[in-house]
Motif scaffolding. Sequence first.
Motif, PDB file in Angstrom:
ATOM      1  N   LYS A   1       0.831  -1.206   0.000  1.00  0.00           N
ATOM      2  CA  LYS A   1       0.000   0.000   0.000  1.00  0.00           C
ATOM      3  C   LYS A   1       0.865   1.254   0.000  1.00  0.00           C
ATOM      4  O   LYS A   1       0.537   2.256  -0.654  1.00  0.00           O
ATOM      5  CB  LYS A   1      -0.903   0.009   1.238  1.00  0.00           C
ATOM      6  CG  LYS A   1      -2.053  -0.962   1.102  1.00  0.00           C
ATOM      7  CD  LYS A   1      -3.059  -0.819   2.229  1.00  0.00           C
ATOM      8  CE  LYS A   1      -4.185  -1.827   2.040  1.00  0.00           C
ATOM      9  NZ  LYS A   1      -5.216  -1.752   3.012  1.00  0.00           N
ATOM     10  N   LEU A   2       1.969   1.208   0.724  1.00  0.00           N
ATOM     11  CA  LEU A   2       2.838   2.376   0.762  1.00  0.00           C
ATOM     12  C   LEU A   2       3.623   2.515  -0.539  1.00  0.00           C
ATOM     13  O   LEU A   2       3.871   3.636  -1.004  1.00  0.00           O
ATOM     14  CB  LEU A   2       3.801   2.305   1.953  1.00  0.00           C
ATOM     15  CG  LEU A   2       3.135   2.488   3.319  1.00  0.00           C
ATOM     16  CD1 LEU A   2       4.177   2.586   4.420  1.00  0.00           C
ATOM     17  CD2 LEU A   2       2.255   3.727   3.343  1.00  0.00           C
ATOM     18  N   ILE A   3       3.982   1.384  -1.122  1.00  0.00           N
ATOM     19  CA  ILE A   3       4.653   1.431  -2.428  1.00  0.00           C
ATOM     20  C   ILE A   3       3.720   2.079  -3.459  1.00  0.00           C
ATOM     21  O   ILE A   3       4.125   2.949  -4.230  1.00  0.00           O
ATOM     22  CB  ILE A   3       5.061   0.022  -2.887  1.00  0.00           C
ATOM     23  CG1 ILE A   3       6.213  -0.490  -2.018  1.00  0.00           C
ATOM     24  CG2 ILE A   3       5.477   0.018  -4.356  1.00  0.00           C
ATOM     25  CD1 ILE A   3       6.543  -1.948  -2.222  1.00  0.00           C
TER      26      ILE A   3
ATOM     27  N   GLY B   1       1.307   4.097  -2.787  1.00  0.00           N
ATOM     28  CA  GLY B   1       1.185   5.507  -2.407  1.00  0.00           C
ATOM     29  C   GLY B   1       2.356   6.331  -2.912  1.00  0.00           C
ATOM     30  O   GLY B   1       2.184   7.449  -3.407  1.00  0.00           O
TER      31      GLY B   1
ATOM     32  N   LYS C   1       4.260   5.574  -5.456  1.00  0.00           N
ATOM     33  CA  LYS C   1       4.142   5.665  -6.932  1.00  0.00           C
ATOM     34  C   LYS C   1       3.126   6.741  -7.313  1.00  0.00           C
ATOM     35  O   LYS C   1       3.340   7.526  -8.240  1.00  0.00           O
ATOM     36  CB  LYS C   1       3.675   4.332  -7.494  1.00  0.00           C
ATOM     37  CG  LYS C   1       4.752   3.295  -7.666  1.00  0.00           C
ATOM     38  CD  LYS C   1       4.150   2.057  -8.321  1.00  0.00           C
ATOM     39  CE  LYS C   1       5.127   0.925  -8.312  1.00  0.00           C
ATOM     40  NZ  LYS C   1       4.509  -0.335  -8.743  1.00  0.00           N
TER      41      LYS C   1
ATOM     42  N   HIS D   1       2.273   9.332  -5.636  1.00  0.00           N
ATOM     43  CA  HIS D   1       2.742  10.672  -5.295  1.00  0.00           C
ATOM     44  C   HIS D   1       4.231  10.834  -5.572  1.00  0.00           C
ATOM     45  O   HIS D   1       4.958  11.468  -4.802  1.00  0.00           O
ATOM     46  CB  HIS D   1       2.457  10.962  -3.820  1.00  0.00           C
ATOM     47  CG  HIS D   1       1.008  10.903  -3.475  1.00  0.00           C
ATOM     48  ND1 HIS D   1       0.107  11.875  -3.839  1.00  0.00           N
ATOM     49  CD2 HIS D   1       0.291   9.960  -2.821  1.00  0.00           C
ATOM     50  CE1 HIS D   1      -1.097  11.541  -3.409  1.00  0.00           C
ATOM     51  NE2 HIS D   1      -1.020  10.391  -2.798  1.00  0.00           N
TER      52      HIS D   1
END
Lengths: 245, 95
Positions: B24-26, B28, B30, B32
Amino acid sequence: MTLKEKLDLLSLPEEEQKKAEEKFLASLEYVTDEEIIDILDVLAEKGIKITRAREIKIVTNPVSKIKKNFDFIEEAHEPGIYSEDLNRLNSNGVDIFKRIRYCLQFNIPYKNEDGTYKDFIFKESLFQSEINNSDIKTESATIETDTLDDSVSDDVTIPEIDMDEAEPINDDVEHQDIQEYMQAKSDLDNIEAQTTTFAQIKQDLEAQLAELDALRSQTDYDNDNVYRFNDIEQETYDVGRGRAA
Amino acid sequence: MKFLEKYDFSKEDIAEFLNNSPKKLIDGIKEHKKLVGENIKYLKDLGITNYQEVFLEYYDMFLLDHSNFVEIFAKYEPEDLIEKIKKNIKVVEYL
């Protein structure tokens, strides 16, 4: 729910709460409150609590990944890995597990004197450097799987990745990797069990052969005696018939 | 995640990051990447030599709004900051 409200679910100590609000709140944008609670429940089952602001991002992982990571570390009998640094739960537990097994196979120390884990266990590039610095060559650096088929043997090298295509490993692939590994381990356990049985059978057969040899020797002795008795009988007969010299 | 190569991240580092970070952070990052790139550039231009290490450890921080991100570092003497982070990146969480 606001980000602050989500943060409150973690019940961080006051100082960490402040740090989280200033620096680490953004990751909570990507999870729902239900997902946060699910992760906290999984951690609680292991007696673990998030206590540091920098650990917040753990809650952005799928529950299945966290559970699998715990399973692997329990399999490796290394429970201290996550209690040392919870952020290691973000990593791919399979890789950590493989590196530990490799170190055990080649007697490479992977803990510091104080019992903490060396950094190279958690980072592939550091791990490769460690191997290169030791006398073990990468070509021979395979985890011992001689009795397993090729599909489960591993080379510990960084694979070539096309950066244009590079995507994070999805849970299905991780799950498949883990399934294959567990099946291979089960196969190895069965082979070892059979090997033990065969060894026992061989031992029994050897014992029986020894008994037979002993019996044969006894029979030969008796046979000799029978022959000698026959000779005496013959002599007696011959004497009786006047044939003895 | 190719945009990280613009900031001199090696392919190995990027692969490692992709393999060991929450999806999920990856996604996110990508999504931003412009913001994240801006924050990375800020540290690089500030003179923090191990800015890549800082990103790989505290990538979630780089999702902060740029002005909030700058505020974390701007209150310190740059030379002092550079030296401290170079010595131990864990100091970042205490800034």
